[in-house]
Design a protein around this motif. Structure first.
Motif, PDB file in Angstrom:
ATOM      1  N   GLU A 178     -11.031 -32.093 -11.252  1.00 50.18           N
ATOM      2  CA  GLU A 178     -11.488 -31.508  -9.675  1.00 50.18           C
ATOM      3  C   GLU A 178     -12.969 -30.503  -9.828  1.00 50.18           C
ATOM      4  O   GLU A 178     -12.172 -29.462 -10.085  1.00 50.18           O
ATOM      5  CB  GLU A 178     -10.669 -31.852  -8.354  1.00 50.18           C
ATOM      6  CG  GLU A 178     -11.194 -31.664  -7.295  1.00 50.18           C
ATOM      7  CD  GLU A 178     -12.174 -32.246  -6.952  1.00 50.18           C
ATOM      8  OE1 GLU A 178     -12.623 -32.726  -5.837  1.00 50.18           O
ATOM      9  OE2 GLU A 178     -11.593 -34.511  -7.243  1.00 50.18           O
ATOM     10  N   TYR A 232     -15.464 -27.263  -8.659  1.00 44.79           N
ATOM     11  CA  TYR A 232     -16.805 -26.596  -8.172  1.00 44.79           C
ATOM     12  C   TYR A 232     -17.365 -25.654  -8.589  1.00 44.79           C
ATOM     13  O   TYR A 232     -16.605 -24.979  -9.570  1.00 44.79           O
ATOM     14  CB  TYR A 232     -15.712 -25.896  -6.855  1.00 44.79           C
ATOM     15  CG  TYR A 232     -14.489 -26.741  -5.858  1.00 44.79           C
ATOM     16  CD1 TYR A 232     -15.324 -26.944  -4.747  1.00 44.79           C
ATOM     17  CD2 TYR A 232     -13.262 -27.340  -6.509  1.00 44.79           C
ATOM     18  CE1 TYR A 232     -14.411 -27.857  -3.900  1.00 44.79           C
ATOM     19  CE2 TYR A 232     -13.057 -28.024  -5.760  1.00 44.79           C
ATOM     20  CZ  TYR A 232     -13.126 -28.707  -4.684  1.00 44.79           C
ATOM     21  OH  TYR A 232     -12.505 -29.359  -3.471  1.00 44.79           O
ATOM     22  N   ARG A 233     -18.716 -25.853  -8.668  1.00 45.64           N
ATOM     23  CA  ARG A 233     -20.132 -24.677  -9.054  1.00 45.64           C
ATOM     24  C   ARG A 233     -20.179 -24.063  -8.436  1.00 45.64           C
ATOM     25  O   ARG A 233     -20.792 -24.167  -7.514  1.00 45.64           O
ATOM     26  CB  ARG A 233     -20.575 -25.391 -10.308  1.00 45.64           C
ATOM     27  CG  ARG A 233     -19.706 -26.760 -10.848  1.00 45.64           C
ATOM     28  CD  ARG A 233     -20.856 -28.106 -11.823  1.00 45.64           C
ATOM     29  NE  ARG A 233     -20.347 -28.854 -12.123  1.00 45.64           N
ATOM     30  CZ  ARG A 233     -20.013 -29.066 -13.145  1.00 45.64           C
ATOM     31  NH1 ARG A 233     -19.508 -28.024 -14.220  1.00 45.64           N
ATOM     32  NH2 ARG A 233     -19.292 -29.247 -14.123  1.00 45.64           N
ATOM     33  N   TYR A 234     -20.865 -22.447  -8.644  1.00 45.40           N
ATOM     34  CA  TYR A 234     -21.326 -22.006  -8.490  1.00 45.40           C
ATOM     35  C   TYR A 234     -22.032 -21.079  -9.407  1.00 45.40           C
ATOM     36  O   TYR A 234     -21.970 -21.023 -11.131  1.00 45.40           O
ATOM     37  CB  TYR A 234     -20.804 -20.451  -7.618  1.00 45.40           C
ATOM     38  CG  TYR A 234     -19.482 -20.459  -6.777  1.00 45.40           C
ATOM     39  CD1 TYR A 234     -20.138 -20.898  -5.201  1.00 45.40           C
ATOM     40  CD2 TYR A 234     -17.851 -21.626  -6.643  1.00 45.40           C
ATOM     41  CE1 TYR A 234     -19.288 -20.857  -4.284  1.00 45.40           C
ATOM     42  CE2 TYR A 234     -17.577 -21.816  -5.452  1.00 45.40           C
ATOM     43  CZ  TYR A 234     -17.734 -21.703  -4.652  1.00 45.40           C
ATOM     44  OH  TYR A 234     -17.350 -21.847  -3.824  1.00 45.40           O
ATOM     45  N   THR A 263     -16.627 -21.554 -12.385  1.00 41.73           N
ATOM     46  CA  THR A 263     -16.786 -23.422 -12.199  1.00 41.73           C
ATOM     47  C   THR A 263     -14.856 -23.107 -12.204  1.00 41.73           C
ATOM     48  O   THR A 263     -14.708 -22.604 -13.150  1.00 41.73           O
ATOM     49  CB  THR A 263     -17.251 -23.942 -13.318  1.00 41.73           C
ATOM     50  OG1 THR A 263     -18.791 -23.752 -13.888  1.00 41.73           O
ATOM     51  CG2 THR A 263     -16.668 -25.447 -13.285  1.00 41.73           C
ATOM     52  N   TYR A 320     -11.748 -25.458 -11.666  1.00 43.85           N
ATOM     53  CA  TYR A 320     -11.505 -26.881 -12.280  1.00 43.85           C
ATOM     54  C   TYR A 320     -10.132 -26.775 -11.657  1.00 43.85           C
ATOM     55  O   TYR A 320      -8.916 -25.887 -11.842  1.00 43.85           O
ATOM     56  CB  TYR A 320     -11.000 -27.121 -13.710  1.00 43.85           C
ATOM     57  CG  TYR A 320     -12.357 -26.567 -14.052  1.00 43.85           C
ATOM     58  CD1 TYR A 320     -13.482 -27.984 -14.678  1.00 43.85           C
ATOM     59  CD2 TYR A 320     -13.169 -25.584 -14.483  1.00 43.85           C
ATOM     60  CE1 TYR A 320     -14.324 -27.428 -15.339  1.00 43.85           C
ATOM     61  CE2 TYR A 320     -14.069 -25.633 -15.272  1.00 43.85           C
ATOM     62  CZ  TYR A 320     -14.956 -26.757 -16.144  1.00 43.85           C
ATOM     63  OH  TYR A 320     -15.907 -26.610 -16.444  1.00 43.85           O
ATOM     64  N   ARG A 343      -7.328 -31.352  -1.016  1.00 45.29           N
ATOM     65  CA  ARG A 343      -8.208 -31.074  -0.602  1.00 45.29           C
ATOM     66  C   ARG A 343      -8.696 -30.205  -0.402  1.00 45.29           C
ATOM     67  O   ARG A 343      -9.464 -29.344  -0.717  1.00 45.29           O
ATOM     68  CB  ARG A 343      -9.224 -32.490  -0.256  1.00 45.29           C
ATOM     69  CG  ARG A 343     -10.784 -32.435  -0.516  1.00 45.29           C
ATOM     70  CD  ARG A 343     -11.354 -31.987  -1.496  1.00 45.29           C
ATOM     71  NE  ARG A 343     -12.900 -31.803  -1.490  1.00 45.29           N
ATOM     72  CZ  ARG A 343     -13.339 -32.438  -1.800  1.00 45.29           C
ATOM     73  NH1 ARG A 343     -13.625 -34.199  -2.083  1.00 45.29           N
ATOM     74  NH2 ARG A 343     -14.498 -31.928  -1.417  1.00 45.29           N
ATOM     75  N   GLN A 403      -7.496 -26.773  -2.157  1.00 48.41           N
ATOM     76  CA  GLN A 403      -8.561 -26.035  -3.302  1.00 48.41           C
ATOM     77  C   GLN A 403      -9.930 -25.688  -2.644  1.00 48.41           C
ATOM     78  O   GLN A 403     -10.558 -24.977  -3.031  1.00 48.41           O
ATOM     79  CB  GLN A 403      -9.168 -27.814  -3.738  1.00 48.41           C
ATOM     80  CG  GLN A 403      -7.917 -28.128  -5.022  1.00 48.41           C
ATOM     81  CD  GLN A 403      -8.228 -29.236  -5.705  1.00 48.41           C
ATOM     82  OE1 GLN A 403      -8.918 -29.743  -5.519  1.00 48.41           O
ATOM     83  NE2 GLN A 403      -6.909 -30.276  -6.339  1.00 48.41           N
ATOM     84  N   GLU A 404     -10.128 -26.903  -1.442  1.00 50.28           N
ATOM     85  CA  GLU A 404     -11.896 -25.758  -0.959  1.00 50.28           C
ATOM     86  C   GLU A 404     -11.451 -24.199  -0.702  1.00 50.28           C
ATOM     87  O   GLU A 404     -12.533 -23.540  -1.069  1.00 50.28           O
ATOM     88  CB  GLU A 404     -11.612 -26.735   0.404  1.00 50.28           C
ATOM     89  CG  GLU A 404     -12.460 -28.258   0.350  1.00 50.28           C
ATOM     90  CD  GLU A 404     -13.944 -28.393   0.184  1.00 50.28           C
ATOM     91  OE1 GLU A 404     -14.746 -26.675   0.126  1.00 50.28           O
ATOM     92  OE2 GLU A 404     -13.816 -29.108  -0.340  1.00 50.28           O
ATOM     93  N   ALA A 413     -11.476 -22.537  -3.539  1.00 53.34           N
ATOM     94  CA  ALA A 413     -12.985 -21.904  -3.720  1.00 53.34           C
ATOM     95  C   ALA A 413     -13.991 -20.945  -3.091  1.00 53.34           C
ATOM     96  O   ALA A 413     -14.317 -20.236  -3.793  1.00 53.34           O
ATOM     97  CB  ALA A 413     -13.237 -23.401  -3.845  1.00 53.34           C
ATOM     98  N   VAL A 414     -13.205 -21.718  -2.247  1.00 47.91           N
ATOM     99  CA  VAL A 414     -14.168 -20.810  -0.967  1.00 47.91           C
ATOM    100  C   VAL A 414     -14.568 -18.988  -1.222  1.00 47.91           C
ATOM    101  O   VAL A 414     -14.399 -17.757  -1.311  1.00 47.91           O
ATOM    102  CB  VAL A 414     -14.136 -20.538   0.422  1.00 47.91           C
ATOM    103  CG1 VAL A 414     -15.211 -21.573   0.435  1.00 47.91           C
ATOM    104  CG2 VAL A 414     -13.001 -20.683   0.645  1.00 47.91           C
ATOM    105  N   LYS A 455     -14.987 -17.499  -4.317  1.00 48.57           N
ATOM    106  CA  LYS A 455     -16.866 -16.835  -4.366  1.00 48.57           C
ATOM    107  C   LYS A 455     -17.352 -15.900  -3.461  1.00 48.57           C
ATOM    108  O   LYS A 455     -17.372 -14.976  -3.372  1.00 48.57           O
ATOM    109  CB  LYS A 455     -17.212 -18.488  -3.412  1.00 48.57           C
ATOM    110  CG  LYS A 455     -18.991 -17.627  -3.076  1.00 48.57           C
ATOM    111  CD  LYS A 455     -19.769 -18.562  -1.857  1.00 48.57           C
ATOM    112  CE  LYS A 455     -21.655 -18.218  -2.039  1.00 48.57           C
ATOM    113  NZ  LYS A 455     -21.653 -19.762  -1.021  1.00 48.57           N
TER     114      LYS A 455
END
Length: 419
Positions: free
Chosen positions: A193, A195-197, A345, A347, A357, A360-361, A364-365, A368
């Motif tokens: 799974e 997420y990319r920046y 990235t 994983y 989910r 994980q979100e 990810a933020v 960032k």
């Protein structure tokens, strides 16, 4: 908050006398002439990670990679027998870029049975062989077997795809050395799974690696990420990593902070308490093989408060393994002496529920936000270094890997000039 002292080894930097302890120059990050040497000495001659095998899951799956520092574009493709290959992304007829969509400078991906040039229709198989020439009889003594795509060395380690433009380079696993071998067996392939920046940063590529090569900055630069009295406490304690290691041009550091959930929930934000997630990722570790026990190279100090290991595989690839059971990668792709493309990235093990989910979100933020804080200083740093008002700068013991990175790059350039 508990404060863990430096291990008994004492000063890290003084274990590596070749690095020195005096002030350092960052002239290598502000000189266009030196950057041109780095392009040739480093990016045209070392192993570069361009992605993972999950990006080419089946026969004909492919993606392109722009490597500006080497002045080339590559096609990475899964062949008919399952092998992963790499080719220069150039048609052998008139030099047109072979694989691209609407904008030739942008990277792309897809699935194909063969590659067809947009200009004159020459075709190439997944093995790079030239399979069709439009109006072939119009050419003079054309032997299509001599006009296949130009191959690039391509090897895979633990699912990571690497390329090397130097046909005489040492095999990949030998190049990655002891630190990579200590990571082998970690369940990278279970964490699909993604997420990319991606961002263009107005600084030399090494300066961003420097930003992640030490956590001395964390209590200051990231102060607003903490709540209550946590920021003041961190400022009072400072920050020291648990372990450093160097192997050839590669390095790693191991850091504390991995308590999940934290012992005091008041130090984290309400949304983190509700979702059980944050900058260190979801608090609940996934139940997969490879995390218990961890590979021998992970958490080398064996510290109970271990939070993450950060590995730098020279020149521009970082893997960060987090205690709660996920990992991320950083890439730093130079485009000029004072510009580069940063890729971050994340994983995770694929989520099983909506709550998974959301956790994980949130991670990810949060990443960032931390990443933006880390790169926020870089353009200002680049500008002031270029002023040359100050030319030498002191580094503390925690900044050992900054000394090591710049020396490794300089050594590579020196070897190239001596060759």
């Amino acid at each position: 908050m508990a404060h863990f002292p430096k291990p008994a080894e004492g000063s890290w930097t003084e274990h590596y006398p070749e690095l020195g302890t005096g002030p350092v120059s960052f002239e290598d990050s502000i000189s266009p002439e030196h950057y041109d040497l780095e392009r040739k000495a480093i990016f045209e001659r070392t192993w570069l990670n361009v992605g993972r095998v999950e990006q080419v899951p089946r026969k004909g799956s492919h993606f392109t990679k722009e490597i500006h520092a080497a002045r080339t574009s590559l096609i990475i493709v899964r062949g008919a027998q399952g092998e992963v290959r790499a080719f220069h992304n150039v048609c052998r007829h008139r030099g047109n870029k072979l694989v691209w969509n609407d904008y030739p400078q942008e990277e792309t991906r897809g699935t194909a049975r063969q590659f067809t040039c947009k200009y004159h229709g020459w075709r190439y198989g997944l093995d790079g062989a030239c399979t069709f020439v439009q109006q072939e009889k119009e050419f003079f003594d054309l032997d299509t077997s001599e006009y296949g795509l130009v191959p690039v060395r391509c090897e895979v380690w633990e699912g990571f795809i690497f390329v090397n433009l130097d046909d005489d380079a040492t095999p990949l696993r030998d190049y990655l050395g002891r630190l990579a071998q200590g990571l082998e067996g970690y369940p990278f392939g279970e964490m699909t799974e993604v997420y990319r920046y991606r961002s263009e940063v107005g600084s030399n590529w090494k300066l961003y690696i420097d930003a992640f090569a030490e956590f001395y900055h964390a209590p200051v630069l990231h102060a607003k990420q903490y709540v209550g009295e946590e920021s003041r406490k961190l400022m009072g304690y400072g920050y020291e990593s648990l372990h450093y290691d160097i192997d050839g041009p590669h390095s790693m550091q191991s850091a504390w902070g991995g308590m999940a959930p934290p012992k005091d929930l008041n130090i984290v934000k309400p949304i983190e308490r509700v979702l059980r997630s944050g900058n260190f990722g979801p608090w609940d570790r996934p139940d997969i093989a490879g995390l218990d026990p961890l590979p021998p190279g992970v958490n080398p100090s064996g510290h109970p408060a271990w939070g993450l290991d950060s590995y730098v595989f020279f020149p521009n690839f970082m893997i960060v393994v987090w205690a709660p059971g996920w990992y991320l990668t950083y890439h730093y792709w130079p485009t000029a002496y004072n510009k580069h493309i940063f890729e971050g990235t994340l994983y995770f093990v694929p989520p099983k529920t909506a709550a998974d989910r959301l956790r994980q979100e949130l991670a990810a933020v949060t990443f960032k936000e931390f990443g933006l804080q880390d790169c926020n200083t870089l353009e200002a740093t680049q500008t002031m270094l270029e002023s040359r008002a100050v030319t030498h700068f002191p580094l503390n013991d925690q900044e050992i890997l900054i000394r090591h990175l710049h020396k490794s790059a300089a050594d590579q350039v020196a070897a190239y000039l001596d060759h």
